[in-house]
Design a protein around this motif. Structure first.
Motif, PDB file in Angstrom:
ATOM      1  N   TYR A 264       1.040  -1.462  -0.061  1.00 23.76           N
ATOM      2  CA  TYR A 264       0.274  -0.456   0.274  1.00 23.76           C
ATOM      3  C   TYR A 264       1.299   1.461   0.339  1.00 23.76           C
ATOM      4  CZ  TYR A 264      -3.613   3.251   1.937  1.00 23.76           C
ATOM      5  OH  TYR A 264      -3.872   5.008   2.257  1.00 23.76           O
ATOM      6  N   ALA A 265       0.539   1.787  -1.007  1.00 23.57           N
ATOM      7  CA  ALA A 265       1.274   3.726  -0.607  1.00 23.57           C
ATOM      8  C   ALA A 265       0.017   4.456  -1.399  1.00 23.57           C
ATOM      9  CB  ALA A 265       1.940   3.883  -1.894  1.00 23.57           C
ATOM     10  N   LYS A 266       0.932   5.502  -0.291  1.00 28.74           N
ATOM     11  CA  LYS A 266      -0.601   7.244  -0.898  1.00 28.74           C
ATOM     12  C   LYS A 266       0.207   8.048  -1.436  1.00 28.74           C
ATOM     13  CE  LYS A 266      -4.002   8.916   1.874  1.00 28.74           C
ATOM     14  NZ  LYS A 266      -4.921   8.356   3.219  1.00 28.74           N
ATOM     15  N   ALA A 267      -0.351   7.922  -1.995  1.00 31.36           N
ATOM     16  CA  ALA A 267       0.290   9.340  -3.143  1.00 31.36           C
ATOM     17  C   ALA A 267      -0.218  10.799  -2.499  1.00 31.36           C
ATOM     18  CB  ALA A 267      -0.265   9.155  -4.116  1.00 31.36           C
TER      19      ALA A 267
ATOM     20  N   LEU B  18       5.157   6.171  -8.790  1.00 32.18           N
ATOM     21  CA  LEU B  18       4.249   4.866  -7.788  1.00 32.18           C
ATOM     22  C   LEU B  18       3.999   4.026  -8.252  1.00 32.18           C
ATOM     23  CD1 LEU B  18       3.336   6.794  -4.840  1.00 32.18           C
ATOM     24  CD2 LEU B  18       5.048   5.091  -4.314  1.00 32.18           C
ATOM     25  N   HIS B  19       3.655   4.649  -9.478  1.00 36.13           N
ATOM     26  CA  HIS B  19       2.264   3.567 -10.272  1.00 36.13           C
ATOM     27  C   HIS B  19       3.660   2.231 -10.920  1.00 36.13           C
ATOM     28  CE1 HIS B  19       0.194   1.705 -13.327  1.00 36.13           C
ATOM     29  NE2 HIS B  19      -1.001   1.845 -12.355  1.00 36.13           N
ATOM     30  N   THR B  20       4.761   3.647 -11.904  1.00 38.37           N
ATOM     31  CA  THR B  20       6.116   3.213 -12.534  1.00 38.37           C
ATOM     32  C   THR B  20       7.118   1.994 -11.939  1.00 38.37           C
ATOM     33  OG1 THR B  20       5.645   5.507 -13.535  1.00 38.37           O
ATOM     34  CG2 THR B  20       7.679   3.371 -13.924  1.00 38.37           C
ATOM     35  N   ALA B  21       7.121   2.286 -10.971  1.00 34.68           N
ATOM     36  CA  ALA B  21       7.664   2.043  -9.662  1.00 34.68           C
ATOM     37  C   ALA B  21       7.474   0.279  -9.046  1.00 34.68           C
ATOM     38  CB  ALA B  21       8.401   2.772  -8.268  1.00 34.68           C
TER      39      ALA B  21
ATOM     40  N   SER C  45      -0.608  -6.086  -7.115  1.00 33.16           N
ATOM     41  CA  SER C  45       0.695  -5.669  -6.332  1.00 33.16           C
ATOM     42  C   SER C  45       0.645  -4.615  -5.607  1.00 33.16           C
ATOM     43  CB  SER C  45       2.080  -6.258  -7.058  1.00 33.16           C
ATOM     44  OG  SER C  45       2.218  -4.431  -7.570  1.00 33.16           O
ATOM     45  N   THR C  46       0.205  -3.582  -5.692  1.00 33.20           N
ATOM     46  CA  THR C  46       0.525  -2.854  -4.831  1.00 33.20           C
ATOM     47  C   THR C  46      -1.090  -1.669  -4.625  1.00 33.20           C
ATOM     48  OG1 THR C  46       2.873  -2.176  -5.157  1.00 33.20           O
ATOM     49  CG2 THR C  46       2.004  -0.146  -4.323  1.00 33.20           C
ATOM     50  N   LEU C  47      -1.519  -1.220  -3.507  1.00 30.22           N
ATOM     51  CA  LEU C  47      -2.743  -0.259  -3.962  1.00 30.22           C
ATOM     52  C   LEU C  47      -2.311   1.514  -3.857  1.00 30.22           C
ATOM     53  CD1 LEU C  47      -6.279  -1.548  -2.086  1.00 30.22           C
ATOM     54  CD2 LEU C  47      -5.053  -1.402  -4.841  1.00 30.22           C
TER      55      LEU C  47
ATOM     56  N   ALA D  66      -3.617  11.893 -16.886  1.00 37.67           N
ATOM     57  CA  ALA D  66      -2.223  12.711 -17.236  1.00 37.67           C
ATOM     58  C   ALA D  66      -1.766  10.682 -17.018  1.00 37.67           C
ATOM     59  CB  ALA D  66      -2.479  13.110 -16.259  1.00 37.67           C
ATOM     60  N   GLY D  67      -0.495  10.787 -17.865  1.00 38.40           N
ATOM     61  CA  GLY D  67      -0.181   9.394 -17.874  1.00 38.40           C
ATOM     62  C   GLY D  67       1.476   9.842 -18.063  1.00 38.40           C
TER      63      GLY D  67
END
Ligand SMILES: Cc1cc2nc3c(=O)[nH]c(=O)nc-3n(C[C@H](O)[C@H](O)[C@H](O)COP(=O)(O)OP(=O)(O)OC[C@H]3O[C@@H](n4cnc5c(N)ncnc54)[C@H](O)[C@@H]3O)c2cc1C
Length: 332
Positions: free
Chosen positions: A6-9, A18-21, A46-48, A179-180
């Motif tokens: 879990y990670a908070k942007a 974070l998505h790329t990582a 894998s990660t939210l 956005a991307g």
């Protein structure tokens, strides 16, 4: 449920980084659809990446007369926003026809666009499903298909898109701002969701690493003559069997200058037909004209064992919604 990180942007750039990582990561907004899919093991991120803190919670008037709705505006805040109630009441009506007050408090604008189908077989990990596992099969075609598509389906998938909000956004000709890592782009609402074809696993044209930042509305809101009619098995807390977003612009004599009609519950995306809408230009608001438009919209409709009734239901719902819009019955 499979374990996940879990990670908070902090902001949009951070969310994309974070998505790329974290390969296999997914964004989470209100979580009202994603968490259900995870609990059933239908999706295993894998990660939210929690985007709920991103500064995308405003509804702002734009210089061109339109409106910009941040992707994290909740469905409840949007439906009751004074600018939406006054200028885009069709959208307010459609949102309030969906889910429950508790869900609408959590559900976000971006998440609503990306919610997945309610096809029973898609939610049952024990059976094949081309949408879940391409090439595995579609039990809905010969199974229980009462809620399934009558328009635009393919041999591979007969699921329907479940959103109410999106049906109104289609009729209003909204745009989706994204956005991307390769920059920002704007997608016409008609091009955002897709028909199943031979890739029913793809619901829309958003790239895997793209984030919805906003939905924008053009200045024209059809606030005088509109109706959202949702036909469902229960009066509340149920998805549409058929829904109709109808919007009319009338001249002083009551003749139709412009008509918009979008259908929900009948296809893999909100269904519109420009020819059906054009056929109403210059017409008077009567059952005959509305019936002709309904026939045009439903041209090519095809039922399955348990949902032939939807074709006639849709025809009647279109006529009724257009009649309600013409009579301005929603403007109370
Ligand atoms: C019991 C029940 C009844 C319901 N009834 C209705 C109904 O009648 N009508 C109706 O329209 N809806 C209905 N819903 C669906 C509800 O409206 C959606 O679940 C909700 O809108 C999803 O928003 P969310 O913010 O919770 O999305 P999440 O669950 O957080 O996310 C959904 C998907 O969108 C992605 N995502 C979220 N935000 C972004 C973003 N900004 N950019 C990129 N990706 C993003 C996530 O990765 C995920 O794939 C119902 C839901 C439930 C559980």
């Amino acid at each position: 449920m499979t374990p996940f990180a879990y990670a908070k942007a902090r902001d949009v750039r951070d969310a994309l980084a974070l998505h790329t990582a974290h390969p296999g990561a997914r964004f989470i907004a209100g979580g009202t659809n994603l968490l259900d899919l995870m609990k059933e093991n239908l999706t295993r991120p894998s990660t939210l990446i929690d985007i709920s803190n991103l500064p995308l919670t405003d509804v702002e008037a734009e210089a061109d007369g339109g409106l910009r709705i941040g992707a994290l505006v909740s469905n409840a805040d949007l439906a009751y926003h004074p600018l939406i109630e006054r200028r885009y009441p069709l959208l307010a009506q459609a949102i309030l026809a969906g889910a429950s007050p508790q869900l609408r408090n959590m559900a976000s604008t971006g998440g609503n666009l990306l919610q997945r189908t309610r096809c029973y077989y898609f939610y049952d990990a024990g059976v094949p499903c081309n949408k879940r596992r391409p090439g595995s099969g579609c039990p809905a075609k010969d199974g229980l298909n009462r809620i399934h598509a009558i328009l635009g389906a393919s041999d591979q998938c007969i699921a329907v898109h479940p959103s109410d909000m999106c049906v109104a956004l289609a009729a209003l000709e909204a745009k989706v701002q994204v956005a991307g890592n390769r920059g920002e782009r704007c997608i016409d609402f008609a091009d955002f969701h897709r028909l199943p074809g031979d890739r029913p696993d793809l619901d829309n044209t958003l790239a895997d690493d793209e984030l919805i930042t906003a939905v924008t509305l053009p200045a024209r809101g059809f606030a005088e003559h509109f109706a959202y009619l949702k036909v469902r098995d229960r009066a509340s807390y149920a998805f549409a069997l058929v829904s109709v977003a109808a919007a009319l612009d009338l001249d002083v004599d009551g003749r139709i200058l412009e008509a918009r009609i979008a259908l929900g519950g009948v296809a893999h995306k909100p269904w519109r037909d420009p020819e059906a809408e054009r056929s109403l230009r210059g017409a008077t608001c009567d059952e005959e004209a509305f019936g002709r438009a309904a026939e045009a919209l439903l041209r090519g409709a095809r039922g399955h064992a348990h949902n032939h009734f939807k074709i006639e239901l849709a025809r009647r719902a279109i006529v009724r919604a257009l009649s309600q819009a013409a009579a301005a019955e929603g403007n109370v």
